[in-house]
Design a protein around this motif. Structure first.
Motif, PDB file in Angstrom:
ATOM      1  N   THR A  32       0.922  -1.068  -0.077  1.00 63.27           N
ATOM      2  CA  THR A  32      -0.005  -0.168  -0.123  1.00 63.27           C
ATOM      3  C   THR A  32       1.007   1.343  -0.003  1.00 63.27           C
ATOM      4  O   THR A  32       0.432   2.312  -0.272  1.00 63.27           O
ATOM      5  N   ARG A  33       2.248   1.140   0.177  1.00 61.82           N
ATOM      6  CA  ARG A  33       3.117   2.225   0.282  1.00 61.82           C
ATOM      7  C   ARG A  33       4.134   2.272  -0.708  1.00 61.82           C
ATOM      8  O   ARG A  33       4.838   1.132  -0.663  1.00 61.82           O
ATOM      9  N   ARG A  34       4.629   3.389  -1.142  1.00 55.84           N
ATOM     10  CA  ARG A  34       5.883   3.185  -1.901  1.00 55.84           C
ATOM     11  C   ARG A  34       7.070   3.173  -0.880  1.00 55.84           C
ATOM     12  O   ARG A  34       7.188   4.235  -0.117  1.00 55.84           O
ATOM     13  N   LEU A  35       8.007   2.154  -1.173  1.00 55.27           N
ATOM     14  CA  LEU A  35       8.987   2.045  -0.247  1.00 55.27           C
ATOM     15  C   LEU A  35      10.239   3.006  -0.810  1.00 55.27           C
ATOM     16  O   LEU A  35      10.090   3.503  -1.615  1.00 55.27           O
ATOM     17  N   GLU A  54       7.446 -11.394  -0.985  1.00 51.84           N
ATOM     18  CA  GLU A  54       6.230 -11.385  -0.185  1.00 51.84           C
ATOM     19  C   GLU A  54       5.204 -10.601  -0.950  1.00 51.84           C
ATOM     20  O   GLU A  54       3.872 -10.825  -0.653  1.00 51.84           O
ATOM     21  N   ILE A  55       5.659  -9.587  -1.697  1.00 52.86           N
ATOM     22  CA  ILE A  55       4.508  -8.920  -2.317  1.00 52.86           C
ATOM     23  C   ILE A  55       3.914  -9.932  -3.272  1.00 52.86           C
ATOM     24  O   ILE A  55       2.639  -9.722  -3.243  1.00 52.86           O
ATOM     25  N   PHE A  56       4.316 -10.684  -3.985  1.00 55.76           N
ATOM     26  CA  PHE A  56       3.624 -11.461  -4.696  1.00 55.76           C
ATOM     27  C   PHE A  56       2.965 -12.673  -3.984  1.00 55.76           C
ATOM     28  O   PHE A  56       2.110 -13.160  -4.143  1.00 55.76           O
ATOM     29  N   ALA A  57       3.633 -12.893  -2.934  1.00 57.55           N
ATOM     30  CA  ALA A  57       2.929 -14.102  -1.988  1.00 57.55           C
ATOM     31  C   ALA A  57       1.505 -13.596  -1.528  1.00 57.55           C
ATOM     32  O   ALA A  57       0.641 -14.525  -1.050  1.00 57.55           O
ATOM     33  N   ARG A  58       1.481 -12.492  -1.240  1.00 61.70           N
ATOM     34  CA  ARG A  58       0.101 -11.713  -0.511  1.00 61.70           C
ATOM     35  C   ARG A  58      -0.914 -12.238  -1.651  1.00 61.70           C
ATOM     36  O   ARG A  58      -2.211 -12.315  -1.162  1.00 61.70           O
ATOM     37  N   HIS A  59      -0.640 -12.526  -2.842  1.00 58.12           N
ATOM     38  CA  HIS A  59      -1.585 -12.673  -3.599  1.00 58.12           C
ATOM     39  C   HIS A  59      -1.864 -14.539  -4.109  1.00 58.12           C
ATOM     40  O   HIS A  59      -2.342 -14.729  -5.128  1.00 58.12           O
ATOM     41  N   GLY A  60      -1.027 -15.043  -3.297  1.00 51.62           N
ATOM     42  CA  GLY A  60      -1.215 -16.560  -3.549  1.00 51.62           C
ATOM     43  C   GLY A  60      -0.263 -16.993  -4.753  1.00 51.62           C
ATOM     44  O   GLY A  60      -0.503 -17.879  -5.284  1.00 51.62           O
ATOM     45  N   TYR A  61       0.859 -16.441  -4.992  1.00 51.71           N
ATOM     46  CA  TYR A  61       1.979 -16.649  -6.019  1.00 51.71           C
ATOM     47  C   TYR A  61       2.234 -18.199  -5.758  1.00 51.71           C
ATOM     48  O   TYR A  61       2.296 -18.596  -4.733  1.00 51.71           O
ATOM     49  N   HIS A  62       2.408 -18.882  -7.165  1.00 48.39           N
ATOM     50  CA  HIS A  62       2.782 -20.187  -7.158  1.00 48.39           C
ATOM     51  C   HIS A  62       4.195 -20.380  -7.080  1.00 48.39           C
ATOM     52  O   HIS A  62       4.903 -20.039  -8.141  1.00 48.39           O
ATOM     53  N   MET A  96      -1.897  -7.636  -9.318  1.00 45.38           N
ATOM     54  CA  MET A  96      -0.826  -6.687  -8.589  1.00 45.38           C
ATOM     55  C   MET A  96      -1.106  -5.371  -9.014  1.00 45.38           C
ATOM     56  O   MET A  96      -1.713  -5.206  -9.938  1.00 45.38           O
ATOM     57  N   THR A  97      -0.860  -4.603  -8.156  1.00 47.65           N
ATOM     58  CA  THR A  97      -1.192  -3.068  -8.156  1.00 47.65           C
ATOM     59  C   THR A  97       0.240  -2.279  -8.608  1.00 47.65           C
ATOM     60  O   THR A  97       1.131  -2.726  -8.688  1.00 47.65           O
ATOM     61  N   ASP A  98      -0.182  -1.054  -9.038  1.00 49.13           N
ATOM     62  CA  ASP A  98       0.898  -0.189  -9.562  1.00 49.13           C
ATOM     63  C   ASP A  98       1.885   0.149  -8.353  1.00 49.13           C
ATOM     64  O   ASP A  98       3.167   0.104  -8.382  1.00 49.13           O
ATOM     65  N   VAL A  99       1.462   0.329  -7.096  1.00 41.69           N
ATOM     66  CA  VAL A  99       2.444   0.422  -5.948  1.00 41.69           C
ATOM     67  C   VAL A  99       3.152  -0.875  -5.573  1.00 41.69           C
ATOM     68  O   VAL A  99       4.579  -0.765  -5.406  1.00 41.69           O
ATOM     69  N   GLU A 100       2.643  -1.971  -6.001  1.00 39.72           N
ATOM     70  CA  GLU A 100       3.608  -3.431  -5.583  1.00 39.72           C
ATOM     71  C   GLU A 100       4.466  -3.534  -6.662  1.00 39.72           C
ATOM     72  O   GLU A 100       5.596  -3.759  -6.483  1.00 39.72           O
ATOM     73  N   TRP A 101       4.158  -3.209  -8.115  1.00 42.07           N
ATOM     74  CA  TRP A 101       5.186  -3.142  -9.045  1.00 42.07           C
ATOM     75  C   TRP A 101       6.227  -2.163  -8.924  1.00 42.07           C
ATOM     76  O   TRP A 101       7.539  -2.402  -9.047  1.00 42.07           O
TER      77      TRP A 101
END
Length: 296
Positions: A32-35, A54-62, A96-101
């Motif tokens: 949710t926040r730009r690092l 972890e960013i991908f894992a939040r969405h259930g990444y395989h 994936m959101t713009d912030v996450e990318w």
């Protein structure tokens, strides 16, 4: 709690990462926040690899089966492999959101800077250790383990209200990063059982406002019967491990009987007072008698 870790190492080696129970995020708000580059340089190189995934894992990444990232994230209660999207490309495209990318790219850039500088940034923060809490052997049958949003600390009272006695010298807290068991709601409070930091167990109530997310459990239906103590005994909020006493109850003392619970022992759940505050806890079931039964 920590003292159980050494004793469980053999079990962990046998059952693998999925037997662990942790529930925390490395960077809780990276979705949710730009690092910033500066804060990422506070971490070790390897830890950033996990933070990025972890960013991908939040969405259930395989994750790659048997890989280090799969093992790590499967040890987190919050991680669930995505069943809706069979491929990671679908996860990229739909979730994936713009912030996450942006954060994923920045972490990659900082790791590249570290490699170019010939450093793994060993003086930075390491990957947080996955903790292990065993299942509570003395859990009651009507309690079930629940999964809450990580990194939440919740106030715990012995009953459903802030007027009730609160353990740990008035500072009892439960962390959503550990195992939490619950059985139902009363007066806007959730009845839970959880491990404390000293390796004991506590049963108490947490206010709904401190719980992040929904907990779909029924309302509690206690008896609220007048009763009296038949033999001196101790009241405890830990009927599973240490059975540490909150206060002593004397023969003939009046209490309110709420219900019965069974694990390896049979317990009566009662309400009384200590130090001028209402308190709930457990006593051996043979130490209390309903006044209605006595009258009959």
């Amino acid at each position: 709690m920590k003292k159980y870790i050494a004793a469980m190492l053999c079990a962990l080696m046998l059952f693998g990462a999925q037997a662990m129970a942790s529930n925390f995020y490395i960077i809780p708000d990276s979705d949710t926040r730009r690092l910033t580059e500066e804060e990422l340089w506070e971490w070790q190189y390897d830890a950033l690899g996990y933070a990025m995934n972890e960013i991908f894992a939040r969405h259930g990444y395989h994750f790659e089966p048997g890989g280090k990232y799969e093992g790590y994230f499967k040890s987190q209660n919050w991680y669930h492999e995505n069943e809706k999207y069979a491929t990671n490309k679908e996860i990229y495209d739909h979730l994936m959101t713009d912030v996450e990318w942006a954060n994923e790219r920045l972490i990659k850039d900082v790791r590249a800077q570290m490699r170019a500088a010939g450093t793994y940034n060993e003086s930075g923060k390491p990957l947080p250790e996955v903790d292990y809490e065993p299942e509570i052997a003395g859990i009651f049958s009507n309690f079930e383990e629940i999964s809450l949003k990580p990194n939440i600390r919740m106030s715990v009272y012995s009953g459903p209200g802030k007027q009730y006695y609160r353990g740990a010298d008035g500072k009892a807290m439960a962390s959503s990063n550990g195992r939490i068991y619950a059985c139902g709601w009363e007066n806007g409070y959730l009845m839970i059982m959880y491990w404390t930091n000293n390796g004991s167990v506590r049963v108490g109530f947490v206010p709904a406002g401190e719980i992040s997310g929904e907990v779909d459990l029924p309302g509690l239906d206690f008896a609220y019967e007048d009763a009296k103590i038949t033999k001196k005994c101790g009241l405890t909020d830990d009927p599973a491990m240490t059975r540490q006493i909150i206060c002593s109850l004397q023969k003939g003392e009046k209490v309110t009987y709420l219900g019965s619970y069974v694990n390896s022992s049979s317990w009566a759940y009662v309400e009384t007072e200590t130090d001028g505050k209402p308190v709930r806890g457990f006593i051996p079931s043979d130490r209390v008698k309903l006044l209605q039964m006595e009258e009959n």
